[in-house]
Design an enzyme around this catalytic site. Structure first.
Site, short mmCIF file in Angstrom:
data_model
loop_
_atom_site.label_atom_id
_atom_site.label_comp_id
_atom_site.label_asym_id
_atom_site.label_seq_id
_atom_site.Cartn_x
_atom_site.Cartn_y
_atom_site.Cartn_z
N CYS A 1 53.69 -15.81 0.40
CA CYS A 1 54.88 -16.10 1.18
C CYS A 1 54.59 -17.08 2.32
O CYS A 1 54.84 -16.76 3.48
CB CYS A 1 55.45 -14.81 1.72
SG CYS A 1 54.22 -13.87 2.59
N GLU A 2 54.01 -18.19 2.00
CA GLU A 2 53.93 -19.26 3.00
C GLU A 2 53.84 -20.61 2.31
O GLU A 2 53.32 -20.71 1.19
CB GLU A 2 52.79 -19.06 3.99
CG GLU A 2 51.42 -18.92 3.42
CD GLU A 2 50.42 -18.63 4.54
OE1 GLU A 2 50.03 -19.59 5.21
OE2 GLU A 2 50.06 -17.45 4.74
N PRO B 1 20.88 -24.92 -3.50
CA PRO B 1 22.20 -25.32 -3.99
C PRO B 1 23.02 -24.11 -4.44
O PRO B 1 22.49 -23.20 -5.10
CB PRO B 1 21.87 -26.21 -5.20
CG PRO B 1 20.54 -25.74 -5.67
CD PRO B 1 19.80 -25.21 -4.46
N GLY C 1 23.98 -27.97 -0.35
CA GLY C 1 25.09 -28.80 0.09
C GLY C 1 25.48 -29.93 -0.83
O GLY C 1 26.34 -30.74 -0.48
N TYR D 1 32.99 -20.48 -4.15
CA TYR D 1 33.81 -20.25 -2.97
C TYR D 1 35.28 -20.01 -3.30
O TYR D 1 36.15 -20.30 -2.48
CB TYR D 1 33.65 -21.40 -1.96
CG TYR D 1 32.20 -21.66 -1.61
CD1 TYR D 1 31.46 -20.71 -0.91
CD2 TYR D 1 31.56 -22.83 -2.00
CE1 TYR D 1 30.12 -20.93 -0.61
CE2 TYR D 1 30.21 -23.06 -1.69
CZ TYR D 1 29.51 -22.09 -1.00
OH TYR D 1 28.18 -22.31 -0.71
#
Ligand code: LLP
Length: 463
Positions: A391-392, A317, A274, A421
């Site tokens: 498309c947003e 980690p 973390g 991530y």
């Protein structure tokens, strides 16, 4: 002049739009005399020509030196306490066989949260005994793969799983080494989606409710399970050691109680991962030596208070090893300017990827930084928003950055800190193939994950 209500407080117009803040960029990144970004001895233009964009570019030296820095910092800080500590790279941040090979060669362990991550770890040559299997809802197939491989630990996450793993171990005539994930009740100061140790969420067995102790008793009653110790992971992208301190204290209190009440010795304890990284100029991450040193102090003090022997410590980690090693290289397409309240202007810079290769901005309100990579610019910085091709309107990659006023179609743009991530959470939204991941070192590039093709996507379509 930019309106301060629009520009976030931490973002100041740069004196030089070509500047690279060292805490944001992988160690071998720089600009050559012409101003072009290079990494691992390779110019970004060459990478874009050879591999296309968007492209995740991993600085191998950076990734491996961070992994080794964690390994050594923890080995040193805990040497006198418990003979060292083990670093499990959290492969959910990003894993490919090539990454697993680095982890194996550099002597780290691996945290796998699925059969797929476990498989890549094994393919990369990580010894099964150095792998942990995680998950709050592991399938029978995943537990079976872990038992077959002989992983070093399965981290149990629920009462039901205790019986399941015990039964499956019994069927195979083996004793499964396990740890127990404890919800220690810490509110980590991070986005709620990535905080994991408060009571009201799905992971682990809660300390406060007494379920943790009941689970320990249940495990100890099963001869097919060998309880190595307790585990806690409080969340992700955390800068303040206070949460880790409370968590370690509560975990060691329970550890002491278990040893006392059941007359057993728990040889290990896992404090999770973390540790935060820098995505923007405002983030000030702790170094591995500081983290390991603080945790060693905390563990030493608490074991003294509890009157227990210091168990072997491990940590997990992911982001802190992977994120800073990588930037995403995009090509700029369309741009436009909008006028905001108060007269401020915002430049929208569209790139050829977006929320399909980096969902973190949309999902966690994450901030990122960006720079024009294919050239240096003499223009002034203007408030810009880097957006994708989906498309947003929430398809934002970098919410706020000062990019040169002359940023234009065909420029290459680099976004640092995307090693964790991003590829691992990438999607095929709008039927867009996922980008390749390329590792560079000493002037050579190698593909870790090739670019998806339209044919790859069609192969899944039943027609
Ligand atoms: N150990 C366990 C049990 C975990 O669940 C995690 C992350 C880690 C270690 C590694 O945490 P790290 O050191 O990478 O912060 N997708 C989110 C992060 C989710 C983290 C999930 N678990 C994000 O993009 O911020």
């Amino acid at each position: 002049m930019a309106n301060i209500a629009v520009v976030p407080a931490w973002l100041t117009p740069p004196a030089d739009v070509n500047e690279l803040l060292p805490q944001l960029w992988a160690r071998t990144v720089g600009r050559d005399e012409a101003g072009t970004l290079h990494v691992g001895g390779t110019a970004v233009g060459d990478l874009a020509r050879t591999y296309g964009t968007p492209l995740y570019v991993v600085d191998e030296l950076d990734f491996r030196s961070r992994a080794v820095a964690f390994r050594d910092a923890f080995a040193d800080a805990f040497a006198d306490l418990c003979g060292g500590a083990d670093v499990y790279y959290a492969s959910k941040a990003f894993i490919a066989t090539g990454i697993a090979r680095w982890i194996a060669e550099d002597g780290l362990h691996l945290d796998a949260a699925s059969a797929g991550e476990l498989d890549l770890g094994l393919r990369g040559g990580i010894l099964p005994g150095r792998i942990a299997l995680h998950g709050n809802n592991k399938s029978r197939a995943e537990i079976s793969a872990a038992l077959e491989a002989g992983v070093g630990r399965i981290v149990l996450d629920s009462l039901a799983e205790i019986d399941l793993v015990a039964e499956m171990a019994r069927e195979r005539g083996v004793v499964a080494p396990v740890m127990l994930r404890i919800t220690v009740g810490v509110e980590a100061h991070t986005h709620s989606y990535i905080a994991t140790a408060h009571e009201d969420q799905k992971f682990g067995l809660s300390l406060a409710s007494g379920r943790a102790e009941a689970a320990v008793a249940k495990i100890l009653a099963r001869p097919e399970l060998h309880l190595l110790g307790l585990h806690s992971h409080i969340g992700s992208q955390i800068f303040d050691m206070g949460g880790f301190e409370v968590s370690a204290r509560r975990l060691l209190e329970l550890h002491q109680k278990v040893e006392r009440d059941h007359g057993v010795e728990l040889p290990e304890i896992d404090l999770g991962g973390g540790y935060g990284v820098a995505y923007t100029s405002e983030d000030k991450p702790l170094q591995p030596v500081e983290i390991a040193g603080r945790l060693a102090e905390i563990v030493a003090r608490e074991c003294l208070v509890q009157g227990i022997a210091v168990p072997r410590v491990s940590v997990e980690p992911g982001r802190a090893i992977a994120a800073p090693s990588t930037f995403t290289l995009y090509e700029v397409g369309t741009t436009k300017e909008v006028e905001l309240e108060g007269g401020t202007r915002r430049r929208y810079v569209s790139v050829d990827g977006g929320m399909s290769d980096n969902i973190r901005t949309a999902l966690y309100d994450a901030d990122y930084s960006a720079t024009v990579a294919s050239r240096a610019s003499t223009a002034t910085g203007v408030l810009s928003r880097v957006v994708g091709k989906h498309c947003e309107s929430g398809d934002v990659v970098v919410r706020d950055e000062f990019l040169p006023e002359d940023t234009t179609a065909g420029d290459l743009l680099a976004v640092p800190g995307t090693g964790a991530y991003c590829r691992s959470m990438a999607s095929n939204y709008n039927q867009v193939p996922r980008p390749a991941v390329v590792a560079v070192r000493d002037g050579a590039a190698k593909v870790l994950v090739r670019r998806e093709t339209p044919e790859d996507l069609l192969a899944l379509d039943a027609g």
